[in-house]
Design a protein around this motif. Structure first.
Motif, PDB file in Angstrom:
ATOM      1  N   LEU A  35       0.828  -1.198   0.000  1.00  0.00           N
ATOM      2  CA  LEU A  35       0.000   0.000   0.000  1.00  0.00           C
ATOM      3  C   LEU A  35       0.865   1.252   0.000  1.00  0.00           C
ATOM      4  N   VAL A  36       1.911   1.282   0.809  1.00  0.00           N
ATOM      5  CA  VAL A  36       2.809   2.424   0.855  1.00  0.00           C
ATOM      6  C   VAL A  36       3.436   2.653  -0.508  1.00  0.00           C
ATOM      7  N   ALA A  37       3.886   1.597  -1.171  1.00  0.00           N
ATOM      8  CA  ALA A  37       4.551   1.731  -2.461  1.00  0.00           C
ATOM      9  C   ALA A  37       3.607   2.270  -3.527  1.00  0.00           C
ATOM     10  N   VAL A  38       2.400   1.736  -3.601  1.00  0.00           N
ATOM     11  CA  VAL A  38       1.454   2.165  -4.625  1.00  0.00           C
ATOM     12  C   VAL A  38       1.046   3.617  -4.400  1.00  0.00           C
ATOM     13  N   ASP A  39       0.706   3.963  -3.171  1.00  0.00           N
ATOM     14  CA  ASP A  39       0.316   5.344  -2.891  1.00  0.00           C
ATOM     15  C   ASP A  39       1.492   6.297  -3.050  1.00  0.00           C
ATOM     16  N   ALA A  40       2.700   5.854  -2.689  1.00  0.00           N
ATOM     17  CA  ALA A  40       3.874   6.711  -2.846  1.00  0.00           C
ATOM     18  C   ALA A  40       4.154   6.979  -4.319  1.00  0.00           C
ATOM     19  N   ALA A  41       3.983   5.975  -5.173  1.00  0.00           N
ATOM     20  CA  ALA A  41       4.160   6.180  -6.608  1.00  0.00           C
ATOM     21  C   ALA A  41       3.148   7.192  -7.127  1.00  0.00           C
ATOM     22  N   ARG A  42       1.925   7.114  -6.628  1.00  0.00           N
ATOM     23  CA  ARG A  42       0.910   8.082  -7.020  1.00  0.00           C
ATOM     24  C   ARG A  42       1.268   9.479  -6.486  1.00  0.00           C
ATOM     25  N   GLY A  43       1.824   9.536  -5.285  1.00  0.00           N
ATOM     26  CA  GLY A  43       2.263  10.818  -4.745  1.00  0.00           C
ATOM     27  C   GLY A  43       3.362  11.443  -5.579  1.00  0.00           C
ATOM     28  N   PRO A 333       7.602   1.821   5.402  1.00  0.00           N
ATOM     29  CA  PRO A 333       6.751   2.755   6.169  1.00  0.00           C
ATOM     30  C   PRO A 333       7.562   3.719   7.029  1.00  0.00           C
ATOM     31  N   ASN A 334       8.414   4.558   6.409  1.00  0.00           N
ATOM     32  CA  ASN A 334       9.093   5.613   7.161  1.00  0.00           C
ATOM     33  C   ASN A 334       8.507   6.970   6.766  1.00  0.00           C
ATOM     34  N   TRP A 335       9.048   8.048   7.306  1.00  0.00           N
ATOM     35  CA  TRP A 335       8.418   9.358   7.137  1.00  0.00           C
ATOM     36  C   TRP A 335       8.363   9.801   5.678  1.00  0.00           C
ATOM     37  N   LEU A 336       9.419   9.495   4.884  1.00  0.00           N
ATOM     38  CA  LEU A 336       9.438   9.919   3.491  1.00  0.00           C
ATOM     39  C   LEU A 336       8.356   9.212   2.686  1.00  0.00           C
ATOM     40  N   TRP A 337       8.338   7.894   2.781  1.00  0.00           N
ATOM     41  CA  TRP A 337       7.369   7.127   2.009  1.00  0.00           C
ATOM     42  C   TRP A 337       5.955   7.345   2.538  1.00  0.00           C
ATOM     43  N   THR A 338       5.847   7.556   3.847  1.00  0.00           N
ATOM     44  CA  THR A 338       4.530   7.814   4.416  1.00  0.00           C
ATOM     45  C   THR A 338       3.970   9.148   3.920  1.00  0.00           C
ATOM     46  N   THR A 339       4.843  10.158   3.788  1.00  0.00           N
ATOM     47  CA  THR A 339       4.387  11.447   3.268  1.00  0.00           C
ATOM     48  C   THR A 339       3.944  11.334   1.815  1.00  0.00           C
ATOM     49  N   LEU A 340       4.777  10.679   1.002  1.00  0.00           N
ATOM     50  CA  LEU A 340       4.386  10.458  -0.387  1.00  0.00           C
ATOM     51  C   LEU A 340       3.097   9.642  -0.463  1.00  0.00           C
ATOM     52  N   GLY A 341       2.993   8.625   0.394  1.00  0.00           N
ATOM     53  CA  GLY A 341       1.804   7.794   0.394  1.00  0.00           C
ATOM     54  C   GLY A 341       0.556   8.549   0.817  1.00  0.00           C
TER      55      GLY A 341
END
Length: 422
Positions: A35-43, A333-341
């Motif tokens: 989920l983090v990866a897919v949402d981060a790519a969209r971010g 699931p760290n702050w960078l990927w969480t923000t993008l996600g």
């Protein structure tokens, strides 16, 4: 010149639970990572869209494309559409597609989602000034989803064939039918333009617009294929990255050989005499200002952003696959990927707000400052809203409508099913 789109946030991801008799749910970390990866790519695609809309596309001193244009011009749109297909796969059963009444309910919900998103796009376009500061994709997005309704029940092999068919047949239809179809009155479809000439608006959304739905179905089919695979498997993630890289490089190499080395460029100049070489070069670098010329079939081998040729579609699909595969491999699931996600999970709200902010036309004089403001506000809003409220406001409203539609189709559960006895 290029305008990039938005995708609604991904629905909850399905997946078989991997448990044993003595341990916890082993699938939860992998599912959360996905989920983090897919949402981060969209971010990332959202940030790219903001950059293309606000920052310069060329250096005023050298007239060379800027870095942000090279990275995101046309590619952010493809990534969003690819992720839209992936989200459709998740919401329709993932690796085990819905069948029977469940599939009917999913399709009905998708129709409601499509109509609501298209309506939001029409409303936003209605308040856009002229000339428009951006070419919105929401109306096209609604068309993507409507055309994807019959695709939800197809098998992976059929969907993979659809990628090829839409990537080739779509541009051919645009090339053949584009000159005879009615021309839309507005670059962005509005309520007024749809009511004034429904046929022209339909042609624009399906074939002749910036994000024509028929060719773009190649991206949605590819996303559906991905959503029917095991994205938990590291080998699958590596294959997605490698296949995307090969597709992107292969498509660009085909353009380089056929157009730049084997006489294709001469054919373009010979059959399009009303355009100077500088104008042809601008199309090859920045894409068509509105419509790609149809004077020769050689134009279908060009790779300009938003040209919507087979070469462009395959190249941008490959880029999107490579980015998604890389994110699936490295996102945590760290702050960078969480923000993008967080940004990627609320792109419908953020993209709509971004367009409305552009409508005020205050970003032209200081583009770098306004780019930073748009990204910072979007990131802060997404993180805080996720923490306090969950889904974005527009996403929540559409989700409620979709769930209500699905419940109407499925019918109320029986008391026995709703309250099983222990």
């Amino acid at each position: 010149m290029s305008r990039t789109p938005e995708a609604p946030s991904a629905p909850p991801v399905d997946g078989a639970r991997t448990t044993d008799s003595t341990g916890p749910d082993l699938a939860a970390p992998a599912r959360r990572s996905r989920l983090v990866a897919v949402d981060a790519a969209r971010g990332l695609a959202l940030i790219g869209m903001i950059a293309v809309h606000i920052l310069p596309v060329y250096d005023p001193e050298t007239f060379e494309p800027t870095l942000q244009w090279t990275l995101f011009g046309g590619r952010a749109a493809a990534l969003f559409a690819l992720l839209a297909g992936l989200s459709l796969a998740f919401s329709s059963g993932g690796r085990t597609p819905h069948r029977g009444r469940a599939l009917t309910a999913t399709r009905a919900g998708l129709v409601v989602r499509a109509l609501l998103i298209a309506s939001a796009g029409l409303a936003i376009n209605q308040v856009m000034p002229s000339p428009a500061p951006a070419l919105g994709i929401l109306v096209y997005y609604g068309a993507f989803f409507l055309l994807a309704v019959p695709l939800l029940g197809l098998r992976r092999r059929t969907l993979a064939g659809g990628v090829v068919v839409f990537a080739v047949l779509g541009p051919v239809l645009v090339h053949v039918l584009g000159p005879v179809l009615p021309e839309a009155a507005a670059v962005n479809p509005t309520v007024g333009s749809v009511l004034a000439d429904p046929g022209a608006a339909l042609a624009q959304v399906l074939l002749t617009g910036t994000y024509p739905a028929v060719p773009y179905l190649s991206y949605l089919c590819a996303g559906l294929v991905l959503g029917r695979t095991d994205l938990h498997d590291v080998a699958v993630r590596v294959r997605i990255t490698l296949v995307g890289t090969v597709l992107a490089l292969g498509a660009w190499f085909a353009y380089w050989v056929l157009v730049l080395q084997a006489g294709g460029y001469a054919q373009l100049t010979q059959h399009t005499p009303w355009l100077s070489e500088d104008q042809i070069n601008e199309i090859l670098v920045w894409g068509p200002s509105r419509d790609l010329p149809t004077s020769t079939w050689w134009w279908l081998l060009t790779s300009g952003p938003h040209s919507n040729t087979p070469v462009t579609l395959i190249m941008d699909l490959g880029t999107g696959l490579a980015v998604l595969g890389l994110f699936l491999l490295v996102a945590r699931p760290n702050w960078l990927w969480t923000t993008l996600g967080a940004m990627g999970g609320r792109t419908l709200t953020l993209y709509s707000a971004h367009l409305l902010a552009l409508a005020m036309t205050v970003h032209y004089d200081r583009p770098a400052l306004w780019f930073a403001v748009h990204v910072a506000v979007a990131a802060a809003f997404a993180v805080l809203w996720q923490r306090w409220c969950g889904q974005g406001p527009l996403e929540r409203g559409i989700t409620a409508a979709v769930r209500g539609t699905r419940r109407l189709v499925l019918g109320a559960p029986s008391r026995t099913a709703a309250s099983p006895r222990s």
